[in-house]
Design a protein around this motif. Structure first.
Motif, PDB file in Angstrom:
ATOM      1  N   GLY A 134      72.200 -63.534 -35.813  1.00 56.35           N
ATOM      2  CA  GLY A 134      71.773 -64.489 -36.828  1.00 56.35           C
ATOM      3  C   GLY A 134      71.764 -65.937 -36.380  1.00 56.35           C
ATOM      4  O   GLY A 134      71.582 -66.839 -37.196  1.00 56.35           O
ATOM      5  N   LEU A 135      71.946 -66.188 -35.084  1.00 60.49           N
ATOM      6  CA  LEU A 135      71.949 -67.554 -34.563  1.00 60.49           C
ATOM      7  C   LEU A 135      70.975 -67.656 -33.395  1.00 60.49           C
ATOM      8  O   LEU A 135      71.066 -66.887 -32.440  1.00 60.49           O
ATOM      9  CB  LEU A 135      73.354 -67.950 -34.092  1.00 60.49           C
ATOM     10  N   GLN A 136      70.059 -68.602 -33.484  1.00 63.04           N
ATOM     11  CA  GLN A 136      69.085 -68.839 -32.426  1.00 63.04           C
ATOM     12  C   GLN A 136      69.207 -70.265 -31.917  1.00 63.04           C
ATOM     13  O   GLN A 136      69.489 -71.194 -32.689  1.00 63.04           O
ATOM     14  CB  GLN A 136      67.658 -68.612 -32.943  1.00 63.04           C
ATOM     15  N   ILE A 137      68.982 -70.432 -30.622  1.00 66.45           N
ATOM     16  CA  ILE A 137      68.952 -71.741 -29.969  1.00 66.45           C
ATOM     17  C   ILE A 137      67.491 -72.083 -29.705  1.00 66.45           C
ATOM     18  O   ILE A 137      66.745 -71.253 -29.180  1.00 66.45           O
ATOM     19  CB  ILE A 137      69.721 -71.715 -28.638  1.00 66.45           C
ATOM     20  N   VAL A 138      67.097 -73.291 -30.050  1.00 65.23           N
ATOM     21  CA  VAL A 138      65.746 -73.780 -29.782  1.00 65.23           C
ATOM     22  C   VAL A 138      65.857 -74.805 -28.654  1.00 65.23           C
ATOM     23  O   VAL A 138      66.611 -75.774 -28.763  1.00 65.23           O
ATOM     24  CB  VAL A 138      65.117 -74.447 -31.029  1.00 65.23           C
ATOM     25  N   LEU A 139      65.107 -74.561 -27.571  1.00 61.61           N
ATOM     26  CA  LEU A 139      65.139 -75.476 -26.437  1.00 61.61           C
ATOM     27  C   LEU A 139      63.867 -75.344 -25.623  1.00 61.61           C
ATOM     28  O   LEU A 139      63.099 -74.393 -25.797  1.00 61.61           O
ATOM     29  CB  LEU A 139      66.371 -75.244 -25.570  1.00 61.61           C
ATOM     30  N   ALA A 140      63.643 -76.281 -24.727  1.00 61.45           N
ATOM     31  CA  ALA A 140      62.481 -76.248 -23.844  1.00 61.45           C
ATOM     32  C   ALA A 140      62.687 -75.172 -22.774  1.00 61.45           C
ATOM     33  O   ALA A 140      63.803 -75.004 -22.279  1.00 61.45           O
ATOM     34  CB  ALA A 140      62.282 -77.608 -23.181  1.00 61.45           C
ATOM     35  N   PRO A 141      61.617 -74.445 -22.415  1.00 61.02           N
ATOM     36  CA  PRO A 141      61.747 -73.412 -21.380  1.00 61.02           C
ATOM     37  C   PRO A 141      62.328 -73.943 -20.074  1.00 61.02           C
ATOM     38  O   PRO A 141      63.155 -73.283 -19.447  1.00 61.02           O
ATOM     39  CB  PRO A 141      60.317 -72.908 -21.186  1.00 61.02           C
ATOM     40  N   ASP A 142      61.924 -75.140 -19.670  1.00 58.20           N
ATOM     41  CA  ASP A 142      62.449 -75.708 -18.423  1.00 58.20           C
ATOM     42  C   ASP A 142      63.952 -75.981 -18.514  1.00 58.20           C
ATOM     43  O   ASP A 142      64.673 -75.855 -17.524  1.00 58.20           O
ATOM     44  CB  ASP A 142      61.712 -77.000 -18.060  1.00 58.20           C
ATOM     45  N   ASP A 143      64.423 -76.334 -19.707  1.00 59.60           N
ATOM     46  CA  ASP A 143      65.863 -76.552 -19.885  1.00 59.60           C
ATOM     47  C   ASP A 143      66.624 -75.228 -19.778  1.00 59.60           C
ATOM     48  O   ASP A 143      67.722 -75.182 -19.232  1.00 59.60           O
ATOM     49  CB  ASP A 143      66.153 -77.216 -21.226  1.00 59.60           C
ATOM     50  N   LEU A 144      66.020 -74.149 -20.290  1.00 57.25           N
ATOM     51  CA  LEU A 144      66.663 -72.841 -20.173  1.00 57.25           C
ATOM     52  C   LEU A 144      66.745 -72.415 -18.709  1.00 57.25           C
ATOM     53  O   LEU A 144      67.798 -71.958 -18.254  1.00 57.25           O
ATOM     54  CB  LEU A 144      65.915 -71.794 -20.997  1.00 57.25           C
ATOM     55  N   THR A 145      65.657 -72.585 -17.963  1.00 56.87           N
ATOM     56  CA  THR A 145      65.692 -72.190 -16.547  1.00 56.87           C
ATOM     57  C   THR A 145      66.692 -73.047 -15.768  1.00 56.87           C
ATOM     58  O   THR A 145      67.377 -72.545 -14.880  1.00 56.87           O
ATOM     59  CB  THR A 145      64.304 -72.251 -15.878  1.00 56.87           C
ATOM     60  N   ARG A 146      66.815 -74.304 -16.148  1.00 63.55           N
ATOM     61  CA  ARG A 146      67.791 -75.181 -15.481  1.00 63.55           C
ATOM     62  C   ARG A 146      69.212 -74.737 -15.798  1.00 63.55           C
ATOM     63  O   ARG A 146      70.066 -74.648 -14.912  1.00 63.55           O
ATOM     64  CB  ARG A 146      67.565 -76.633 -15.910  1.00 63.55           C
ATOM     65  N   ALA A 147      69.478 -74.421 -17.065  1.00 66.69           N
ATOM     66  CA  ALA A 147      70.823 -73.997 -17.472  1.00 66.69           C
ATOM     67  C   ALA A 147      71.230 -72.682 -16.815  1.00 66.69           C
ATOM     68  O   ALA A 147      72.395 -72.471 -16.505  1.00 66.69           O
ATOM     69  CB  ALA A 147      70.897 -73.872 -18.991  1.00 66.69           C
ATOM     70  N   LEU A 148      70.253 -71.805 -16.603  1.00 69.51           N
ATOM     71  CA  LEU A 148      70.532 -70.479 -16.022  1.00 69.51           C
ATOM     72  C   LEU A 148      70.326 -70.438 -14.514  1.00 69.51           C
ATOM     73  O   LEU A 148      70.618 -69.424 -13.885  1.00 69.51           O
ATOM     74  CB  LEU A 148      69.626 -69.431 -16.668  1.00 69.51           C
ATOM     75  N   SER A 149      69.768 -71.515 -13.949  1.00 68.60           N
ATOM     76  CA  SER A 149      69.368 -71.493 -12.535  1.00 68.60           C
ATOM     77  C   SER A 149      68.511 -70.273 -12.268  1.00 68.60           C
ATOM     78  O   SER A 149      68.757 -69.503 -11.335  1.00 68.60           O
ATOM     79  CB  SER A 149      70.579 -71.500 -11.611  1.00 68.60           C
TER      80      SER A 149
END
Length: 157
Positions: A134-149
Motif C-alpha cells: 500500500g505504499l509507493q515511491i514516486v521518483l525519476a528513473p535515473d534517480d532509481l538507477t543511481r540509488a541501486l547502482s
C-alpha cells in the motif's frame, strides 16, 4: 504516513528527491501492480513492480512495468546467463526482508544485482514499491538507477 521504511531511508541518505503515495492495498488482489495503478489512478506502465528472479542460480531484482511480463530468456541474456526463473516467494521474502506485495527494489536486506526495464526512460517519474503493502515511491528513473547502482535493459514483453 510512515516514512521510515528501509527503502525510503536509502533514498533519504542518498539525497534523492522522492514522493510517497499510499493506497488501499487489497490482499485478495491477484496483480498488485495493476491494483496499485488503478487505486492511484495512474497508467500501469508507470507503476513498476519488483520481481525477484534467479539467473543461473544468481539472485536478480527485476523492476518492470506492472502491465508487462518478464521475458525470462531476455533476462538471462542481459545478465550473461543461460536460464532464468522466478524466485520462490519465501526465498524472496527472506532475501529482501520484505513481504510479497511489498517488496521494494530499495533497502533490501541483501542487495543483489538489479535491472530496470528500459521503458522507464519514457516517463519523467515512475512508481516503485515503498517497502510495504500500500505504499509507493514516486521518483525519476535515473534517480532509481543511481540509488541501486543498476542498469536499464530490455527484458519485458
Amino acid at each position: 504516513m510512515a516514512r521510515g521504511t528501509p527503502a525510503t531511508l536509502v533514498l533519504s541518505k542518498a539525497g534523492i528527491t522522492f514522493e510517497l503515495v499510499e493506497y488501499d492495498y487489497d490482499p485478495g488482489g491477484e496483480r498488485v501492480g495493476l491494483q496499485a495503478a488503478e487505486a492511484m489512478q495512474v497508467t500501469p506502465d508507470r507503476v513498476f513492480k519488483t520481481l525477484m528472479a534467479e539467473v543461473d542460480g544468481k539472485p536478480i531484482c527485476a523492476i518492470l512495468p506492472s502491465d508487462a511480463e518478464v521475458d525470462m530468456k531476455a533476462l538471462a541474456a542481459v545478465c550473461g546467463g543461460k536460464s532464468a526463473r522466478m524466485m520462490k516467494p519465501d526465498v524472496a521474502e527472506r532475501m529482501t526482508g520484505y513481504k510479497v506485495g511489498g517488496i521494494s527494489p530499495l533497502g533490501q536486506r541483501k542487495q543483489v544485482t538489479a535491472l530496470l526495464e528500459q521503458s522507464a526512460q519514457t516517463h519523467a517519474t515512475i512508481y516503485v514499491n515503498g517497502g510495504r503493502r500500500g505504499l509507493q515511491i514516486v521518483l525519476a528513473p535515473d534517480d532509481l538507477t543511481r540509488a541501486l547502482s543498476c542498469d536499464m535493459a530490455k527484458f519485458a514483453r
